[in-house]
Motif scaffolding. Sequence first.
Motif, PDB file in Angstrom:
ATOM      1  N   ASP A  50       0.796  -1.234   0.000  1.00 45.64           N
ATOM      2  CA  ASP A  50       0.000   0.000   0.000  1.00 45.64           C
ATOM      3  C   ASP A  50       0.824   1.278   0.000  1.00 45.64           C
ATOM      4  O   ASP A  50       0.262   2.363   0.035  1.00 45.64           O
ATOM      5  N   ARG A  65       2.921   9.178 -10.045  1.00 48.54           N
ATOM      6  CA  ARG A  65       2.055   8.098  -9.570  1.00 48.54           C
ATOM      7  C   ARG A  65       2.092   6.879 -10.497  1.00 48.54           C
ATOM      8  O   ARG A  65       1.904   5.756 -10.061  1.00 48.54           O
ATOM      9  N   LYS A  66       2.343   7.099 -11.799  1.00 54.77           N
ATOM     10  CA  LYS A  66       2.456   5.979 -12.737  1.00 54.77           C
ATOM     11  C   LYS A  66       3.596   5.052 -12.323  1.00 54.77           C
ATOM     12  O   LYS A  66       3.470   3.831 -12.406  1.00 54.77           O
ATOM     13  N   ASP A  68       4.826   4.721  -9.259  1.00 55.17           N
ATOM     14  CA  ASP A  68       4.412   4.043  -8.025  1.00 55.17           C
ATOM     15  C   ASP A  68       3.505   2.865  -8.321  1.00 55.17           C
ATOM     16  O   ASP A  68       3.686   1.764  -7.798  1.00 55.17           O
ATOM     17  N   LYS A  69       2.528   3.093  -9.187  1.00 54.38           N
ATOM     18  CA  LYS A  69       1.555   2.051  -9.522  1.00 54.38           C
ATOM     19  C   LYS A  69       2.237   0.860 -10.190  1.00 54.38           C
ATOM     20  O   LYS A  69       1.951  -0.299  -9.869  1.00 54.38           O
ATOM     21  N   GLU A  73       2.446  -2.900  -8.631  1.00 54.38           N
ATOM     22  CA  GLU A  73       1.869  -4.004  -9.396  1.00 54.38           C
ATOM     23  C   GLU A  73       2.856  -5.164  -9.524  1.00 54.38           C
ATOM     24  O   GLU A  73       2.517  -6.323  -9.279  1.00 54.38           O
TER      25      GLU A  73
END
Length: 178
Positions: A50, A65-66, A68-69, A73
């Motif tokens: 998280d 944020r891309k 981080d995502k 993943e």
Amino acid sequence: MRYLKIHAQDVLDDDAPDTIYLDFYDDSSSPHTRVKRAVAFDITEDGKLDWVIADDMNGDGVIDRKDDKLAIELAQMFLLFNWYSVDAPFDKYLKISAEDFDADGNPDTVRMHFHQGEGDPRDETIAYGASFYTNGDGTGEGEAINFDVNNNNKVDREDSDLVKAFARCFLKFGWFGK
């Protein structure tokens, strides 16, 4: 050659991995140079990552944020392999690399070597491996060759699907030899 070394640790000492390290290397120099890193955390201890601290994971020149995502993943999917050490010396890790043999900008092969041992990855520390052979057109389609990669004591479609999904996710990073 470029590769990713990914490993998990149990920092909270609850016998479950809660910190996953994604270390991106370029071994064209000696010693191998870590170029970028992401560290994902399960701070709520619910088995889901998280929070993350990440460099520019997708190579677009921006840390956002891309990135981080993408890091979360891949790290979350890595946990499905059940290949981690909950106690020191934390010597289980996955080395994954991709190659573009025909130099058309689309990787042809993704190799996964599951290591157990400390130090730089070497043949002596490979416990087992898996590969994903793409059709080379950038669609992400291809075939997996694997053993029991999720460590549930059976080789089945679940293993093959995991190898394919993990390889496709890894390819989103664009971290491969040209």
